[in-house]
Structure formats: C-alpha cells, structure tokens
Write a protein that holds these residues in place. Structure first.
Motif, PDB file in Angstrom:
ATOM      1  N   ASN A 198      29.083  37.821  40.646  1.00  0.00           N
ATOM      2  CA  ASN A 198      30.024  38.220  41.702  1.00  0.00           C
ATOM      3  C   ASN A 198      29.642  39.592  42.212  1.00  0.00           C
ATOM      4  OD1 ASN A 198      32.436  39.460  42.987  1.00  0.00           O
ATOM      5  ND2 ASN A 198      33.380  37.510  42.468  1.00  0.00           N
ATOM      6  N   SER A 199      29.267  39.654  43.465  1.00  0.00           N
ATOM      7  CA  SER A 199      28.938  40.915  44.137  1.00  0.00           C
ATOM      8  C   SER A 199      30.152  41.337  44.937  1.00  0.00           C
ATOM      9  CB  SER A 199      27.737  40.723  45.065  1.00  0.00           C
ATOM     10  OG  SER A 199      26.656  40.169  44.345  1.00  0.00           O
ATOM     11  N   SER A 200      30.709  42.495  44.601  1.00  0.00           N
ATOM     12  CA  SER A 200      32.022  42.840  45.110  1.00  0.00           C
ATOM     13  C   SER A 200      32.039  44.216  45.756  1.00  0.00           C
ATOM     14  CB  SER A 200      33.038  42.784  43.962  1.00  0.00           C
ATOM     15  OG  SER A 200      34.348  42.952  44.434  1.00  0.00           O
ATOM     16  N   ALA A 201      33.037  44.421  46.601  1.00  0.00           N
ATOM     17  CA  ALA A 201      33.422  45.748  47.104  1.00  0.00           C
ATOM     18  C   ALA A 201      34.930  45.810  46.963  1.00  0.00           C
ATOM     19  CB  ALA A 201      32.973  45.948  48.548  1.00  0.00           C
ATOM     20  N   SER A 202      35.366  45.905  45.722  1.00  0.00           N
ATOM     21  CA  SER A 202      36.792  45.851  45.396  1.00  0.00           C
ATOM     22  C   SER A 202      37.327  47.259  45.231  1.00  0.00           C
ATOM     23  CB  SER A 202      36.997  45.041  44.107  1.00  0.00           C
ATOM     24  OG  SER A 202      38.363  44.909  43.809  1.00  0.00           O
ATOM     25  N   HIS A 203      38.313  47.622  46.056  1.00  0.00           N
ATOM     26  CA  HIS A 203      38.809  48.991  46.078  1.00  0.00           C
ATOM     27  C   HIS A 203      39.774  49.256  44.923  1.00  0.00           C
ATOM     28  CE1 HIS A 203      42.096  46.848  48.087  1.00  0.00           C
ATOM     29  NE2 HIS A 203      42.886  47.852  47.705  1.00  0.00           N
ATOM     30  N   HIS A 204      39.916  50.518  44.610  1.00  0.00           N
ATOM     31  CA  HIS A 204      40.855  50.943  43.575  1.00  0.00           C
ATOM     32  C   HIS A 204      42.285  50.896  44.090  1.00  0.00           C
ATOM     33  CE1 HIS A 204      42.802  53.242  40.426  1.00  0.00           C
ATOM     34  NE2 HIS A 204      43.242  54.096  41.319  1.00  0.00           N
ATOM     35  N   GLU A 205      43.129  50.349  43.267  1.00  0.00           N
ATOM     36  CA  GLU A 205      44.565  50.358  43.515  1.00  0.00           C
ATOM     37  C   GLU A 205      45.223  50.426  42.147  1.00  0.00           C
ATOM     38  OE1 GLU A 205      47.196  46.866  45.069  1.00  0.00           O
ATOM     39  OE2 GLU A 205      46.347  47.846  46.841  1.00  0.00           O
ATOM     40  N   LEU A 206      46.288  51.163  42.036  1.00  0.00           N
ATOM     41  CA  LEU A 206      46.941  51.312  40.743  1.00  0.00           C
ATOM     42  C   LEU A 206      47.293  49.946  40.168  1.00  0.00           C
ATOM     43  CD1 LEU A 206      49.285  54.341  41.536  1.00  0.00           C
ATOM     44  CD2 LEU A 206      47.161  54.358  40.216  1.00  0.00           C
ATOM     45  N   ARG A 207      46.867  49.741  38.916  1.00  0.00           N
ATOM     46  CA  ARG A 207      47.136  48.523  38.153  1.00  0.00           C
ATOM     47  C   ARG A 207      46.333  47.308  38.617  1.00  0.00           C
ATOM     48  NH1 ARG A 207      51.569  51.758  38.222  1.00  0.00           N
ATOM     49  NH2 ARG A 207      51.824  51.384  40.438  1.00  0.00           N
ATOM     50  N   LYS A 208      45.375  47.476  39.520  1.00  0.00           N
ATOM     51  CA  LYS A 208      44.596  46.350  40.018  1.00  0.00           C
ATOM     52  C   LYS A 208      43.464  45.964  39.071  1.00  0.00           C
ATOM     53  CE  LYS A 208      41.684  44.925  43.925  1.00  0.00           C
ATOM     54  NZ  LYS A 208      41.013  45.373  45.163  1.00  0.00           N
ATOM     55  N   ALA A 209      42.891  46.939  38.366  1.00  0.00           N
ATOM     56  CA  ALA A 209      41.741  46.661  37.503  1.00  0.00           C
ATOM     57  C   ALA A 209      42.091  45.618  36.451  1.00  0.00           C
ATOM     58  CB  ALA A 209      41.243  47.946  36.849  1.00  0.00           C
ATOM     59  N   ASP A 210      43.309  45.648  35.949  1.00  0.00           N
ATOM     60  CA  ASP A 210      43.723  44.687  34.932  1.00  0.00           C
ATOM     61  C   ASP A 210      43.709  43.267  35.488  1.00  0.00           C
ATOM     62  OD1 ASP A 210      44.862  44.141  32.235  1.00  0.00           O
ATOM     63  OD2 ASP A 210      46.607  43.505  33.390  1.00  0.00           O
ATOM     64  N   GLN A 211      44.137  43.108  36.742  1.00  0.00           N
ATOM     65  CA  GLN A 211      44.096  41.783  37.373  1.00  0.00           C
ATOM     66  C   GLN A 211      42.662  41.288  37.483  1.00  0.00           C
ATOM     67  OE1 GLN A 211      46.308  41.659  41.120  1.00  0.00           O
ATOM     68  NE2 GLN A 211      47.469  43.448  40.493  1.00  0.00           N
ATOM     69  N   ARG A 212      41.768  42.191  37.845  1.00  0.00           N
ATOM     70  CA  ARG A 212      40.365  41.843  38.019  1.00  0.00           C
ATOM     71  C   ARG A 212      39.750  41.362  36.699  1.00  0.00           C
ATOM     72  NH1 ARG A 212      37.813  46.910  39.511  1.00  0.00           N
ATOM     73  NH2 ARG A 212      38.938  46.760  41.480  1.00  0.00           N
ATOM     74  N   VAL A 213      40.033  42.091  35.639  1.00  0.00           N
ATOM     75  CA  VAL A 213      39.511  41.717  34.324  1.00  0.00           C
ATOM     76  C   VAL A 213      40.028  40.344  33.917  1.00  0.00           C
ATOM     77  CG1 VAL A 213      39.550  42.278  31.867  1.00  0.00           C
ATOM     78  CG2 VAL A 213      39.159  44.082  33.544  1.00  0.00           C
ATOM     79  N   ASN A 214      41.301  40.093  34.121  1.00  0.00           N
ATOM     80  CA  ASN A 214      41.880  38.808  33.735  1.00  0.00           C
ATOM     81  C   ASN A 214      41.277  37.650  34.526  1.00  0.00           C
ATOM     82  OD1 ASN A 214      43.585  39.974  31.831  1.00  0.00           O
ATOM     83  ND2 ASN A 214      45.267  40.244  33.288  1.00  0.00           N
ATOM     84  N   ILE A 216      38.227  37.506  35.739  1.00  0.00           N
ATOM     85  CA  ILE A 216      36.856  37.286  35.261  1.00  0.00           C
ATOM     86  C   ILE A 216      36.869  36.602  33.896  1.00  0.00           C
ATOM     87  CG2 ILE A 216      34.779  38.493  34.478  1.00  0.00           C
ATOM     88  CD1 ILE A 216      35.289  40.493  36.780  1.00  0.00           C
ATOM     89  N   LYS A 217      37.777  37.023  33.035  1.00  0.00           N
ATOM     90  CA  LYS A 217      37.892  36.365  31.728  1.00  0.00           C
ATOM     91  C   LYS A 217      38.268  34.896  31.904  1.00  0.00           C
ATOM     92  CE  LYS A 217      40.190  38.612  28.559  1.00  0.00           C
ATOM     93  NZ  LYS A 217      41.250  39.458  27.952  1.00  0.00           N
ATOM     94  N   SER A 218      39.196  34.648  32.816  1.00  0.00           N
ATOM     95  CA  SER A 218      39.642  33.281  33.051  1.00  0.00           C
ATOM     96  C   SER A 218      38.524  32.402  33.589  1.00  0.00           C
ATOM     97  CB  SER A 218      40.823  33.283  34.026  1.00  0.00           C
ATOM     98  OG  SER A 218      41.179  31.977  34.406  1.00  0.00           O
ATOM     99  N   ALA A 219      37.652  32.979  34.420  1.00  0.00           N
ATOM    100  CA  ALA A 219      36.577  32.195  35.044  1.00  0.00           C
ATOM    101  C   ALA A 219      35.676  31.547  34.006  1.00  0.00           C
ATOM    102  CB  ALA A 219      35.768  33.084  35.983  1.00  0.00           C
ATOM    103  N   THR A 220      35.432  32.265  32.893  1.00  0.00           N
ATOM    104  CA  THR A 220      34.542  31.693  31.869  1.00  0.00           C
ATOM    105  C   THR A 220      35.321  31.087  30.710  1.00  0.00           C
ATOM    106  OG1 THR A 220      34.346  33.879  30.829  1.00  0.00           O
ATOM    107  CG2 THR A 220      32.644  33.241  32.418  1.00  0.00           C
ATOM    108  N   THR A 221      36.619  31.311  30.636  1.00  0.00           N
ATOM    109  CA  THR A 221      37.427  30.632  29.620  1.00  0.00           C
ATOM    110  C   THR A 221      37.514  29.148  29.935  1.00  0.00           C
ATOM    111  OG1 THR A 221      38.767  32.611  29.218  1.00  0.00           O
ATOM    112  CG2 THR A 221      39.713  30.501  28.551  1.00  0.00           C
ATOM    113  N   LYS A 222      37.607  28.817  31.215  1.00  0.00           N
ATOM    114  CA  LYS A 222      37.829  27.432  31.631  1.00  0.00           C
ATOM    115  C   LYS A 222      36.604  26.538  31.397  1.00  0.00           C
ATOM    116  CE  LYS A 222      39.059  28.984  35.649  1.00  0.00           C
ATOM    117  NZ  LYS A 222      39.510  29.133  37.056  1.00  0.00           N
ATOM    118  N   SER A 223      35.429  27.050  31.761  1.00  0.00           N
ATOM    119  CA  SER A 223      34.243  26.176  31.704  1.00  0.00           C
ATOM    120  C   SER A 223      33.094  26.776  30.913  1.00  0.00           C
ATOM    121  CB  SER A 223      33.762  25.870  33.132  1.00  0.00           C
ATOM    122  OG  SER A 223      33.496  27.069  33.838  1.00  0.00           O
ATOM    123  N   GLY A 224      33.311  27.941  30.314  1.00  0.00           N
ATOM    124  CA  GLY A 224      32.238  28.563  29.551  1.00  0.00           C
ATOM    125  C   GLY A 224      31.214  29.224  30.451  1.00  0.00           C
ATOM    126  N   GLY A 225      30.253  29.877  29.831  1.00  0.00           N
ATOM    127  CA  GLY A 225      29.193  30.522  30.584  1.00  0.00           C
ATOM    128  C   GLY A 225      29.320  32.031  30.599  1.00  0.00           C
TER     129      GLY A 225
END
Length: 673
Positions: A198-214, A216-225
């Motif tokens: 994932n090539s991103s230009a994701s801006h900083h917003e308070l409390r947003k980083a946690d959503q981003r991490v979740n 990404i974790k979910s993307a590989t929890t579902k199908s592995g990789g």
C-alpha cells in the motif's frame, strides 16, 4: 517450503513539485533498501511529483517532469537488481490517473492505476484523477519516447493486475483503497496474492493512526500474507502533515513499524520470522526541518493561557527534538539550525539555550490584564528559555480611540462603565487588533533592534473550538503566519500541557491549567478577571467539542443535534437547556462563519475542523435568523410553557426515534425526556 525474501517499505519527506529533491530522496531510500539486501522497495503515493500538487496536476509540465524523474531513476545504477515501486501521475488515452510504476533493471514491469479515489475531508482526488474501473483488465500503454530510449520498450501493461515471480505474487493497493469496504486486497487474497503493498499519502489526524494500524492488521488476519505500508512524512506545502508510520504486518500481527515523528533521515526496523521464512527490513526517511529563507525564528504573543502556552510548548518540544537529533549526529538538522540562527559554527547543546536563539515571546498587557496572567506567562517563558518581553498596549489603544473621538466627538465606554453592548465589543476588538499589529512590528524589527539579521515568523494560538464558534476577533492576535494549534481542541491541548508538565518538568504549566480561560479584554473587578471564555460562549469547551463532532462527523443540523444531545446530556441538562445551547451554537456559527475565510493557516489535526473551503465545505454567509436551519420550533420550545414544550418535544422525538427503530414506544420517549 517457503523461501526467504527481503522487502523494504519507506516514508519519504516529499515536497509538491520538488522534482529534483524528490528524486534524490527516492534514490537514497532505494540505496538504503539494497544495503539491507532488499529485492523489492515500496515508496509513498505520488512520490515523484509530491502528493499535494493539487491543480498543478492539470499542467502538462507536472506530467513531463514526472517522466523525466522516472527516466533518471531507470538510468541510475542504484535501481539495478531491485524491483522499484514508485508513484506518479500518468495520462493514458487522454485520461489522467494516479499510478504506481513497477520496474526492474531498466524495464517497466507494469503500471497500476488507482481504482478507488479519496474524495472526502481533505482529499479531492476526483478533481484531478479518474478511477480505473476496469477490474482485472490490462491494456497496452505507449511509453513516451524519452522512456522508450532507456527501456527499449514501446508498450507496457497498464491496468488492474498483479506481479508474479518464481517464488511469490505481489498485489498493489493505493492509499484509500485500504479504507474502502471492497478493498482490492480481499479479492487478491482469494486469488493467491501473498504480499500486499500500500503506497499512501495519509495525513496525520488525532487518533487516526490507530485506525490505520487496525485496518492493516485486519487485511492479513482475514486471508494471511504480508502487508507492506508506505507513507509520506512531513508537510509537502499545504495544511496537512503526513505522519509516516510505515509498517509491515504478517498474518494479522504488526512486526515492524516506524515512528510518526522523527528528525532522523532514515529510521530502520527489522524482523526475522523463521515460521514464515520471510526476512523484512523497513526503511523510513525523516521530516526535513522547514525554515524560511528570510526567517530566524518565531514570535508568539504569550498571554499566560492554555492556548498560547500550548504553542510555546510546541516550539520548546521542537528545540528538544533538534538537540537530540544533533546529539545523535544528524548533520542535516545541524545545518538547518545553523542557517536559522545565522551562525555556521553554532552547535546546540541545551534546548533552553536554543529556544532563546529562535523563539521570542511577548506579554501584551493592557489596563484589563491581571498580574496572574502576566506572572504565568513570565514563569513559562523562563522555564522554556524564550526571549521574553513585556509590552503595554494602552498608549496605542488610547491613541486609536483618540482618533475616533476627534472625528465623532464620542468616546466609547465599557459595559461596566455604562456603555452599550456595541461599545463594549468595539473596545475589546481594538485591543485585540492592536496586539496583532504590534506582534508583526516586533517580529520584523526586534532582531534588528538587537543587531541581528533576519525576521521572525508570527505564531498564532486559536484552537479549533474557538474557530468553530468564531469566538475571536477577526484580524486580531489570532492572525499570524501560521497557527500550530488551529486544528486541536482545548481538551487535547490541556492533555498536551499536562504531558509537558510531567515529562519536561515545566511546572509553570500547572497554574496555567488551573486558571479559567479568559480573553482579558474587559475591565477587572477588584484586580481579578471578570470575563471568562466559557461564560461568553454560553457553553464549556468540552460541550463545544461534542457539538463540533456532531456537526461535522455525524453531519447533524440543529434538529438532529438536539435529538442526540437530549439523550447524551440527559443527566446534566434539561431539554430546554440543551435547546438553548444548540440554538446559541448555531447562531454563533452562522454569524461568525465568515471568519473562517481569513483564519490563520494551521495544520489539520482534528476530524471536526471548520477549516473553510479545504476540509469544511460550507457557505461562509448565513442568515442567523433562519427559522428552520436556525432551530425553528424545536429550539424555541424553551420559551413555551412546560406542558407545551413537552408536547412539542414528544412529537419531534416520536418522529426521530421512529426513524431509527420501530420498537421505541411512548414510554421509552418519556424516559429519555
């Protein structure tokens, strides 16, 4: 039986239209990746031209220079023997796309256009780019001659496709595609893709980083990789800050993650997994220190309140980070610091000493200022090390009023002295605007008066809640060159100051946090402040934050906001009290929305920011007396007798709750009221 592969993801501090600098940073990241054995390198979105080019994407120059940079990358020996994944705009069949270009050893392997666009909040991608809507379809793209000369290719694959190697399969997502409910990684995982990027230009917003991490974790929890995430870092020329946080996730676990805020050129994270036989290395580049070519630091009107103290602490934290970076051997940061202070031999050792060189604070007193705020400002300036001045503005204020009196024969009075509300407001505003004029005067000439070259940038200190209601004077001392806290709520600012008090031993902040917020623009009573912000606004800052989120995030008008708040605040306020607060907010918002067109630029940090015409696309001219959108019957229920108000509220709640769930009966409604 798996095989080891080394992959690299990075965060780059790219600037819009800085083609030469962007190219140099891309090459450095590739070189760093190869030094750690990587065979694949992933960079951020639109890294060649910079993400924030905005309407420059319309210009043919932007497309031309992007291809020129791509040619430089293809020809460079640094890019040999590693798959490079870079981002740039490309015109295909006369349609402009946001693309990833993957190449290896002077051959372009494929061009993957973005399919799901970011077009909300701060993003306007469909203004400049079209989405690629042809799923699993690849067309031939005719390369420009300058690229053909390097690659020997006439055409290359363009479209929705993946890259297969002897050992694995790599699939691409681009920024907002991860946030979409129908993300490409879902289908790619079903088709056997093992490495998602994932090539991103994701801006900083308070409390947003946690959503981003979740996500990404979910993307590989579902199908592995494996999921590689790259992001831009820093400010590329507009009002958002890209906060890095490049990461690698495997089977639902984040195994490597970069820092959000760093001054180091390259931050490396590594992970070795014997179970999956993957060795991962991640490289991240730093935020460059942004300095003005003519500036030598900052000037801040320091009032002794939470807002200006927060701005002061941000500058002090910057000095702490700079000293740490220099101590760690960061030559680029040292070079920037020396350029700002105008001393090629300077070597910062202590944050307070550096703060004294680059930061000037001034307390602008009037006859309405208290000794408490003066001493709080002085104590904080002493602890952070800023060069501090005390300025009395009374002479300037009386001079301006004297001009008015000479022309009109009238001298306005404060309300406390028998003046009208209009006189009272005008006298407050003239003080605030005089402070702005003096702030710029001292910013331009205070260094000159001390025999030093250069000038200072004026810093502002109006929080996002004040902007929401317009609780500030237009063109007052909230007007500045930049406002570091303009996108942050008062509640979060208090948390920040508490952190500074505890972690940086800035004990002066404790008395600042304990004091009630005040503008100190009206006469004192027995030497004490008689005017407070929350009394003027008719609501607390915490209540205002709730209202702001309902207005922007929950998309509430007066009626729907009232319906939500009588439930949320039912233990503290009656329906009539809630109605009055909602009514007062929308009247202030409507009357003061025009101020957003002139508010000082600040970086976006809060999801309910009212930043005009960028994040908050609403009119700036309202009729504050409109009956329906201003509240109408709903908000006038406070004027009705209790029984009549009850009937109106019951009727409206019946309509509202029925639309949410059919099971709500009249007894439930009565309980809510």
């Amino acid at each position: 039986m798996g095989r080891k592969v080394t992959v690299a993801t990075c965060c780059l501090n790219q600037w819009a239209l800085d083609f030469e600098g962007n190219c140099e940073r891309i090459l450095r990241s590739i070189e760093e990746a190869k030094a750690h054995g990587a065979k694949y390198r992933l960079g951020p979105e639109l890294e060649i031209c910079g993400y924030g080019c905005a309407d420059h994407f319309y210009e043919s120059d932007t497309l031309l220079h992007s291809f020129q940079v791509l040619r430089n990358l293809l020809e460079s020996p640094v890019t040999q023997d590693i798959i490079c994944d870079v981002g740039m705009p490309i015109m295909h069949h006369n349609v402009r796309y946001n693309c990833r270009v993957l190449f290896l050893n002077r051959k372009i392997l494929l061009i993957r256009p973005k399919m799901l666009m970011a077009n909300h909040g701060n993003y306007r991608e469909v203004r400049w780019f079209s989405p690629w809507n042809k799923l699993r379809l690849v067309e031939e793209y005719f390369l420009p001659r300058m690229i053909q000369e390097v690659t020997g290719q006439d055409t290359v694959p363009f479209g929705h496709c993946v890259l297969s190697t002897k050992d694995t399969c790599i699939g691409t997502e681009i920024c907002a595609e991860l946030w979409n409910p129908d993300s490409p990684h879902i289908q790619m995982g079903r088709d056997g893709v093992e490495i998602f990027t994932n090539s991103s230009a994701s801006h900083h917003e308070l409390r947003k980083a946690d959503q981003r991490v979740n996500l990404i974790k979910s993307a590989t929890t579902k199908s592995g990789g494996i999921y590689l995430y790259a992001n831009q870092r820093g400010c590329d020329g507009d009002r958002v800050y890209y906060d890095g946080c490049a990461m690698v996730a495997i089977n639902g676990d984040v195994v490597a993650q970069g820092a959000q805020f760093s001054l180091d050129d390259v931050v490396r994270e590594g992970f070795l997994s014997c179970m999956s036989c993957w060795r991962l290395n991640m490289t991240m580049s730093s935020v460059c220190l942004l300095v003005s070519d003519t500036g030598a630091g900052f000037l801040l009107p320091l009032s002794g309140g939470v807002d200006s103290s927060s701005t002061a602490c941000i500058v002090h934290c910057m000095c702490v980070l700079l000293c740490r970076a220099v101590e760690g051997g960061n030559s680029r940061v040292l070079e920037d610091v020396r350029r700002v202070v105008g001393d090629e031999s300077y070597h910062p050792q202590d944050p307070k000493e550096l703060c004294a060189r680059v930061f000037t604070t001034c307390y602008m007193a009037s006859e309405n200022s208290s000794e408490d705020t003066r001493s709080r400002a002085r104590d904080l300036a002493n602890q952070i090390g800023s060069t501090h001045m005390n300025i009395n503005i009374d002479v300037a204020v009386k001079g301006i009023l004297g001009i008015f009196s000479a022309v009109t024969g009238r001298w306005p009075q404060f309300r406390a002295s028998g003046g009208s509300a209009r006189e009272n407001l005008a006298l407050q505003n003239v003080q605030a605007r005089v402070r702005m004029v003096l702030a710029y005067l001292f910013a331009q000439l205070s260094l000159w008066a001390r025999g030093r070259p250069g000038g200072l940038l004026v810093l502002g200190s109006a929080n996002v809640d004040e902007s929401l209601t317009g609780y500030f004077t237009k063109y007052d001392c909230s007007s500045a060159d930049i406002n570091p806290i303009g996108g942050i709520s008062k509640t979060d600012l208090k948390r920040f100051l508490l952190h500074c008090a505890e972690q940086l031993q800035l004990t002066a902040l404790r008395s600042i946090l304990a004091a009630p917020p005040t503008a100190e623009l009206e006469p004192l009573t027995d030497g004490r402040v008689s005017q407070t912000d929350e009394a003027d606004m008719g609501m607390t800052y915490s209540e205002l934050s709730v209202i702001g989120r309902l207005r922007k995030i929950s998309k509430c008008g007066p009626f729907s906001m009232f319906c939500k708040l009588i439930h949320t605040w039912r233990d503290a306020l009656s329906p009539s009290e809630v109605a009055q607060k909602v009514k007062r907010f929308f009247r202030m918002y409507s009357a003061n929305r025009h101020k957003m067109t002139t508010v000082t630029p600040s970086y976006h940090a809060e999801s309910y920011s009212p930043d005009d015409n960028r994040f908050d696309l609403r009119p700036f001219l309202y009729n504050a007396s409109w009956s329906w959108q201003g509240g109408g019957v709903l908000l006038n229920t406070a004027r009705l007798p209790r029984s009549a108000a009850q009937e109106v509220i019951n009727f409206l709640l019946n309509l509202f709750l029925a639309s949410l769930c059919g099971s709500c009966d009249s007894s439930t409604i009565r309980d809510v009221i």
